[in-house]
Write a protein that holds these residues in place. Structure first.
Motif, PDB file in Angstrom:
ATOM      1  N   PHE A   1     -15.800   4.153   5.540  1.00  0.00           N
ATOM      2  CA  PHE A   1     -14.960   3.914   6.719  1.00  0.00           C
ATOM      3  C   PHE A   1     -14.479   2.465   6.695  1.00  0.00           C
ATOM      4  O   PHE A   1     -15.195   1.564   6.246  1.00  0.00           O
ATOM      5  N   TYR A   2     -13.279   2.243   7.193  1.00  0.00           N
ATOM      6  CA  TYR A   2     -12.802   0.869   7.315  1.00  0.00           C
ATOM      7  C   TYR A   2     -11.830   0.770   8.489  1.00  0.00           C
ATOM      8  O   TYR A   2     -11.087   1.700   8.788  1.00  0.00           O
TER       9      TYR A   2
ATOM     10  N   ASP B   1      -6.969  -8.413   2.442  1.00  0.00           N
ATOM     11  CA  ASP B   1      -6.015  -7.522   1.779  1.00  0.00           C
ATOM     12  C   ASP B   1      -6.641  -6.827   0.570  1.00  0.00           C
ATOM     13  O   ASP B   1      -6.402  -5.641   0.328  1.00  0.00           O
ATOM     14  N   THR B   2      -7.423  -7.570  -0.209  1.00  0.00           N
ATOM     15  CA  THR B   2      -8.073  -6.983  -1.379  1.00  0.00           C
ATOM     16  C   THR B   2      -9.026  -5.880  -0.963  1.00  0.00           C
ATOM     17  O   THR B   2      -9.033  -4.777  -1.539  1.00  0.00           O
ATOM     18  N   GLN B   3      -9.850  -6.153   0.050  1.00  0.00           N
ATOM     19  CA  GLN B   3     -10.814  -5.158   0.534  1.00  0.00           C
ATOM     20  C   GLN B   3     -10.100  -3.920   1.058  1.00  0.00           C
ATOM     21  O   GLN B   3     -10.516  -2.782   0.791  1.00  0.00           O
TER      22      GLN B   3
ATOM     23  N   GLY C   1       0.817  -1.207   0.000  1.00  0.00           N
ATOM     24  CA  GLY C   1       0.000   0.000   0.000  1.00  0.00           C
ATOM     25  C   GLY C   1       0.850   1.257   0.000  1.00  0.00           C
ATOM     26  O   GLY C   1       0.571   2.218  -0.740  1.00  0.00           O
ATOM     27  N   ARG C   2       1.895   1.274   0.802  1.00  0.00           N
ATOM     28  CA  ARG C   2       2.787   2.444   0.851  1.00  0.00           C
ATOM     29  C   ARG C   2       3.537   2.595  -0.472  1.00  0.00           C
ATOM     30  O   ARG C   2       3.722   3.705  -0.974  1.00  0.00           O
ATOM     31  N   LEU C   3       3.970   1.473  -1.035  1.00  0.00           N
ATOM     32  CA  LEU C   3       4.693   1.510  -2.299  1.00  0.00           C
ATOM     33  C   LEU C   3       3.790   2.004  -3.431  1.00  0.00           C
ATOM     34  O   LEU C   3       4.197   2.829  -4.267  1.00  0.00           O
ATOM     35  N   ALA C   4       2.546   1.511  -3.446  1.00  0.00           N
ATOM     36  CA  ALA C   4       1.593   1.946  -4.476  1.00  0.00           C
ATOM     37  C   ALA C   4       1.308   3.438  -4.361  1.00  0.00           C
ATOM     38  O   ALA C   4       1.203   4.145  -5.379  1.00  0.00           O
ATOM     39  N   GLN C   5       1.190   3.937  -3.143  1.00  0.00           N
ATOM     40  CA  GLN C   5       0.949   5.360  -2.939  1.00  0.00           C
ATOM     41  C   GLN C   5       2.135   6.188  -3.438  1.00  0.00           C
ATOM     42  O   GLN C   5       1.959   7.241  -4.051  1.00  0.00           O
ATOM     43  N   HIS C   6       3.341   5.685  -3.211  1.00  0.00           N
ATOM     44  CA  HIS C   6       4.541   6.376  -3.700  1.00  0.00           C
ATOM     45  C   HIS C   6       4.504   6.509  -5.218  1.00  0.00           C
ATOM     46  O   HIS C   6       4.729   7.598  -5.764  1.00  0.00           O
TER      47      HIS C   6
ATOM     48  N   SER D   1     -10.234  -0.177  -0.551  1.00  0.00           N
ATOM     49  CA  SER D   1     -10.761   0.898   0.294  1.00  0.00           C
ATOM     50  C   SER D   1      -9.834   2.104   0.301  1.00  0.00           C
ATOM     51  O   SER D   1     -10.276   3.228   0.554  1.00  0.00           O
ATOM     52  N   GLN D   2      -8.556   1.871   0.012  1.00  0.00           N
ATOM     53  CA  GLN D   2      -7.580   2.956  -0.045  1.00  0.00           C
ATOM     54  C   GLN D   2      -7.513   3.591  -1.435  1.00  0.00           C
ATOM     55  O   GLN D   2      -6.686   4.465  -1.682  1.00  0.00           O
TER      56      GLN D   2
END
Length: 374
Positions: free
Chosen positions: A291-292, A55-57, A29-34, A61-62
């Motif tokens: 929300f999650y 993980d998929t959900q 998730g952090r890598l994808a955001q980068h 959600s992000q």
């Protein structure tokens, strides 16, 4: 190591491996955001032995575009992996695809990396293969104390994951004493000499720049073909009971979603401890109108953690539970059901079950396996 720009027209393929509960999803998730902040289109492919993956959900959600390969690991469902990338490309072709393999899988260089390099070189630019070390089990397994609470066959998988890595990531350094981090690094260097070691925290971002720099390298990577005993591998993987369960939680009065998630985790911690069952990973996500919240537990000697609070009161929520535990699947289901019922009763919540899958993973049968690296 050498570094160069991505070849035009190729999708950069990044796969991050590691044992169950190592922190792959948070890292991805952090890598994808980068990459997204760099203006790149990013696709993510998650992988599990069954559907309803937390993980998929979480990643969806992000706000990420996520495809899921379910029913088998990447190596045994290789065509589904490439097909899922094609589906992600149908609307808006990604510049980068980040793949998260099943946490109990190994031999991924021979069965995923090399097939991509040798059969799909016109489509993919394959990054160095990194494996995240899970400190809670890694320290015990590498020190030879008790195989991390698992049998030698399950510990065999853990070590093979590290052996084929182009680099190893010691994650969760924010939770570890500096001395323990260096002990882990020394154990890795002693058993796998020459393998680069990174120290990171996927949660805080510590060490993340070095991770990105290494992933962006090009050169002699993805060539560590394992000598592996598939009988031991299959038996080690089959020791884990596997459960994915989805449900709808409703109540007349708004309930604390985070408290509900933690009540499920705490209930499972208590009953599994009485059974003497080693936890590889427990994870539960609750979702309601944007929300999650996520709660998890990564081993039997760690406490349940609300890793991502939702901070919301809700009258209804969709909940997904994933459990990977060294226990018979039917007993795992009984304990998960009991924990859900107890948590629901304590908060005045009504639970409507939607789907539950529970089993032991079958023998891995790779679609392709290359014995020589290109």
């Amino acid at each position: 190591m050498s570094s160069s720009a991505k070849e035009p027209g190729l999708i950069r393929f990044v796969m991050i491996g590691g044992f169950l509960g190592a922190g792959k999803t948070t890292t991805i998730g952090r890598l994808a955001q980068h990459y997204r902040e760099q203006g790149l289109n990013v696709g993510i492919v998650t992988n599990d032995q069954a559907t309803d993956l937390v993980d998929t959900q979480l990643l969806r959600s992000q706000g990420f575009r996520v495809g899921e390969v379910a029913g088998a690991c990447f190596c045994c469902n290789f065509n589904e992996l490439t097909g899922t990338v094609e589906k992600l490309s149908a609307h808006d072709r990604p510049d980068v695809v980040i793949a998260e393999p099943v946490g109990s899988c190994t031999d991924l260089v021979a069965t995923v990396v090399q097939p991509l390099v040798q059969m799909f070189d016109a489509h993919f630019d394959v990054a160095p293969y990194g494996v995240i070390l899970k400190p809670s089990h890694g320290l015990r397994i590498l020190q030879g104390d008790d195989n991390g609470g698992f049998s030698p066959k399950a510990a065999y998988i853990f070590k093979k994951q590290l052996e084929e890595a182009d680099f190893v990531i010691i994650n969760r350094i924010d939770e570890l004493e500096a001395e323990k981090v260096e002990t882990l690094a020394g154990l890795i260097s002693g058993e796998f000499p020459g393998t680069p070691i990174l120290r990171t925290s996927a949660k805080t971002g510590a060490g993340f720049d070095a991770l990105v720099e290494l992933i962006d390298q090009r050169g002699e990577f993805g060539k560590k073909i394992l000598e592996i005993d598939y009988d031991v591998y299959a038996e080690g993987e089959a020791e884990l009971g596997w459960l994915n369960s989805s449900l709808k939680a409703t109540a007349e009065q708004a309930f604390d979603l985070d408290a509900f998630l933690m009540a499920i985790m705490s209930g499972l911690q208590e009953t599994l401890a009485k059974s003497g069952a080693e936890t590889a990973h427990l994870k539960v996500i609750g979702l309601w109108e944007g929300f999650y919240g996520v709660a998890n537990m990564i081993s039997s000697d760690t406490e349940p953690l609300l890793s991502l609070p939702s901070n919301c009161q809700a009258k209804e929520a969709d909940v997904v539970v994933n459990a990977r535990v060294g226990i018979a699947p039917d007993e795992l289901r009984r304990q998960v059901d009991a924990a859900i019922e107890a948590a629901a009763k304590s908060l005045g919540v009504f639970v409507q079950r939607q789907q539950t899958q529970y089993f032991r993973p079958g023998r891995p049968v790779p679609t392709h396996r290359f014995s020589d690296a290109k």
